[in-house]
Structure formats: C-alpha cells, structure tokens
Design an enzyme around this catalytic site. Structure first.
Site, PDB file in Angstrom:
ATOM      1  N   ASN A   6       0.856  -1.190   0.000  1.00  0.00           N
ATOM      2  CA  ASN A   6       0.000   0.000   0.000  1.00  0.00           C
ATOM      3  C   ASN A   6       0.888   1.235   0.000  1.00  0.00           C
ATOM      4  O   ASN A   6       1.518   1.547   1.001  1.00  0.00           O
ATOM      5  CB  ASN A   6      -0.896  -0.042   1.256  1.00  0.00           C
ATOM      6  CG  ASN A   6      -1.743   1.205   1.412  1.00  0.00           C
ATOM      7  OD1 ASN A   6      -1.882   2.000   0.477  1.00  0.00           O
ATOM      8  ND2 ASN A   6      -2.327   1.391   2.588  1.00  0.00           N
ATOM      9  N   LYS A   8       0.026   4.358  -0.276  1.00  0.00           N
ATOM     10  CA  LYS A   8      -0.574   5.583   0.303  1.00  0.00           C
ATOM     11  C   LYS A   8      -0.255   6.757  -0.638  1.00  0.00           C
ATOM     12  O   LYS A   8      -0.190   6.546  -1.842  1.00  0.00           O
ATOM     13  CB  LYS A   8      -0.089   5.787   1.729  1.00  0.00           C
ATOM     14  CG  LYS A   8      -0.212   4.505   2.555  1.00  0.00           C
ATOM     15  CD  LYS A   8       0.090   4.649   3.998  1.00  0.00           C
ATOM     16  CE  LYS A   8      -0.072   3.278   4.665  1.00  0.00           C
ATOM     17  NZ  LYS A   8       0.010   3.329   6.113  1.00  0.00           N
ATOM     18  N   HIS A  88      -9.598   1.284   5.213  1.00  0.00           N
ATOM     19  CA  HIS A  88      -8.260   1.467   5.803  1.00  0.00           C
ATOM     20  C   HIS A  88      -8.331   2.469   6.953  1.00  0.00           C
ATOM     21  O   HIS A  88      -9.076   3.445   6.899  1.00  0.00           O
ATOM     22  CB  HIS A  88      -7.266   1.943   4.742  1.00  0.00           C
ATOM     23  CG  HIS A  88      -5.862   1.939   5.241  1.00  0.00           C
ATOM     24  ND1 HIS A  88      -5.344   2.979   5.974  1.00  0.00           N
ATOM     25  CD2 HIS A  88      -4.886   0.993   5.166  1.00  0.00           C
ATOM     26  CE1 HIS A  88      -4.097   2.679   6.306  1.00  0.00           C
ATOM     27  NE2 HIS A  88      -3.797   1.482   5.830  1.00  0.00           N
ATOM     28  N   GLU A 157      -5.550  -4.792  10.918  1.00  0.00           N
ATOM     29  CA  GLU A 157      -4.469  -3.816  11.074  1.00  0.00           C
ATOM     30  C   GLU A 157      -4.735  -2.964  12.307  1.00  0.00           C
ATOM     31  O   GLU A 157      -5.523  -2.015  12.237  1.00  0.00           O
ATOM     32  CB  GLU A 157      -4.426  -2.882   9.861  1.00  0.00           C
ATOM     33  CG  GLU A 157      -4.181  -3.553   8.543  1.00  0.00           C
ATOM     34  CD  GLU A 157      -3.594  -2.563   7.539  1.00  0.00           C
ATOM     35  OE1 GLU A 157      -2.440  -2.739   7.182  1.00  0.00           O
ATOM     36  OE2 GLU A 157      -4.284  -1.612   7.161  1.00  0.00           O
ATOM     37  N   GLY A 163       2.424   2.235  10.760  1.00  0.00           N
ATOM     38  CA  GLY A 163       3.423   3.289  10.576  1.00  0.00           C
ATOM     39  C   GLY A 163       4.179   3.652  11.846  1.00  0.00           C
ATOM     40  O   GLY A 163       4.857   4.671  11.899  1.00  0.00           O
ATOM     41  N   SER A 193       3.175  -2.188  10.485  1.00  0.00           N
ATOM     42  CA  SER A 193       4.621  -2.295  10.719  1.00  0.00           C
ATOM     43  C   SER A 193       5.208  -3.651  10.331  1.00  0.00           C
ATOM     44  O   SER A 193       6.125  -4.153  10.982  1.00  0.00           O
ATOM     45  CB  SER A 193       4.962  -1.933  12.169  1.00  0.00           C
ATOM     46  OG  SER A 193       4.652  -0.562  12.398  1.00  0.00           O
TER      47      SER A 193
HETATM   48  P1  PGA Z   1       2.690   0.259   7.716  1.00  0.00           P
HETATM   49  O1  PGA Z   1       1.243   0.497   7.072  1.00  0.00           O
HETATM   50  O2  PGA Z   1       3.226  -1.006   7.120  1.00  0.00           O
HETATM   51  O3  PGA Z   1       3.494   1.471   7.292  1.00  0.00           O
HETATM   52  O4  PGA Z   1       2.515   0.171   9.181  1.00  0.00           O
HETATM   53  C1  PGA Z   1       0.364  -0.565   6.891  1.00  0.00           C
HETATM   54  C2  PGA Z   1      -0.906  -0.067   6.262  1.00  0.00           C
HETATM   55  O5  PGA Z   1      -1.287   1.072   6.519  1.00  0.00           O
HETATM   56  O6  PGA Z   1      -1.565  -0.793   5.506  1.00  0.00           O
END
Ligand code: PGA
Length: 235
Positions: A6, A8, A88, A157, A163, A193
């Site tokens: 993803n 973003k 999300h 999640e 993040g 993460s």
């Molecule tokens: P991250 O994000 O791997 O940066 O924690 C995961 C997500 O938002 O799908």
C-alpha cells in the site's frame, strides 16, 4: 499467501514504473504463485497487462457524477482496475469515513465484482481494555459488510501498529486471527509495521494468509524479499 503493498500518497508515476519493473521481473523470474497486489496512487495507474494485481486505495461508490475530487467506477474501468482497499484506518481515522460510508462503498464495489481488501483494527485504548472489547470494536467495523462475499480479503491492522514500528506479539496476532476465522472463510492478512525482519514469522502464524505492507513496501527490494519469504514458507 497474499502480499499487498500500500503506497498511500507516496511515489510518482515514474517511481511506480521503476518499482513495478523490479517486482514484476522478480515474480516471473522466481515463478511466484502467491497473490501480489500493489496499491499505487491514482496518478500512477496504467492500462498495461501485469503479472501482479493492481488495486486502488479508495474510490467513490458511483459510476460517475458530480463528486468533486473523487474517482469513480468509470475511471477505474479505463485502467481495468478490479481491486480496491476499503476501510483502511487512515480513511477511517484521518479522513473521517464513517462505517455507513464504508459499508456503502463495500456494497457498491461488491456488486461490481471487485476483489475487496477490507481493513479492520482497533486503536490502542481499545486494545488496552482486553480481548472482548477488541472484538466488539471489530464487530462494529463489520456492520453492513458481507463477510461471505466470495472476493473478500480481510486485513487486520491495529491502528496503533500502522506506521509506528510497533506490532502486537505473534500470540496476539494469532489470537485475533483465530477469532476472525470463526467469522469468515476469507483470507486473513495482518498489517501494521510489517517489514523484512518480521514478515516471515508473521506469515507463518496460524490463520494468517498474508500481509498488507505500507512503509516497508516502498522499497521494491524489501517487498520482493517479503515475497521470497512467503514462497519459502510453502516449501
Ligand atoms: P505500515 O502500514 O506497514 O506502514 O505500518 C500498513 C498499512 O497502513 O496498511
């Protein structure tokens, strides 16, 4: 296994092209049979056949119309997009989407036969209240969602793990996934993460069918390394 990247609001069209070249050649060179889905920004969509699925991170649940700033079905069809991320945590908590709006998106894109990667997860204050509160919170995120939709992929999640570099323990991930398994036969992804260092052990957990990766997927080499770890698990 299913591995999703993803992006973003990261990567330009040019950067996405370079990224796809790396991932696509890795997938063919290693005869990868796992499902790989990349969610680039809208501006990087291209209508070219690929050996990995391309999905969108969001879209408006109409064919077309007066919805300033949105992208709808007609625009997705132009790029042959049939995969979408819905629910999300950043759409829920940063952009303020309500469960009602999310359920409407789900209904619309399910009617169109999209593969839907549907995300759920609890904030830290809920996690701290224990497992019952956690599952109640997630149940609320299932309101209006058809958990028997055949093209559903469910992603757990935890909001506090996205993040942040923090992750639940492997036991905690497994416990939530085991509880989710009682609710749906859809593949269950873990996200929050995930990185090269922990992807393999997370994918090896019971009732974990793949991962949804944000920050760590931005490096094509790291994402390929996670794909390699998934392939290894099968052997
Ligand atoms: P991250 O994000 O791997 O940066 O924690 C995961 C997500 O938002 O799908």
């Amino acid at each position: 296994m299913i591995l999703c990247a993803n992006f973003k609001a990261n990567k330009t069209r040019q950067e996405t092209r370079a990224y796809m070249a790396v991932v696509e050649s890795f997938v063919s060179a290693n005869a990868i049979e796992d499902t790989i889905i990349v969610f680039p920004p809208f501006t990087a969509l291209e209508h070219i056949p690929r050996n990995v699925l391309i999905g969108v991170q969001n879209a408006y649940p109409v064919s077309n119309g007066a919805f300033t700033g949105e992208i709808a079905l007609e625009q997705l069809e132009e790029f042959d997009i049939k995969t979408i991320l819905i629910g999300h945590s950043e759409r829920r908590h940063v952009l303020g989407e309500t469960q009602e709006q999310i359920a409407e998106k789900f209904r619309f894109f399910a009617e169109q036969g999209f593969v839907i990667v549907y995300c759920v997860g609890e904030p830290l204050t809920i996690r701290e209240q224990g497992n019952e509160a956690l599952m109640r919170y997630i149940d609320d995120q299932f309101v209006g969602i058809d958990l028997s939709y055949p093209d559903l992929i469910l992603a757990y999640e935890p909001v506090w793990a996205i993040g942040t570099g923090l992750t639940p323990s492997n036991d905690e991930i497994e416990a939530v996934h085991t509880a989710l398994r009682l609710k749906t036969t859809a593949p269950l992804l873990y996200g929050g993460s995930v990185k090269v260092d922990n992807a393999g052990e997370i994918m090896a957990l019971g009732n974990v069918d793949g991962v949804l990766v944000g920050s760590a997927s931005l490096s094509a080499n790291d994402f390929c390394e996670m794909i390699a770890q998934a392939a290894e698990l099968k052997q």
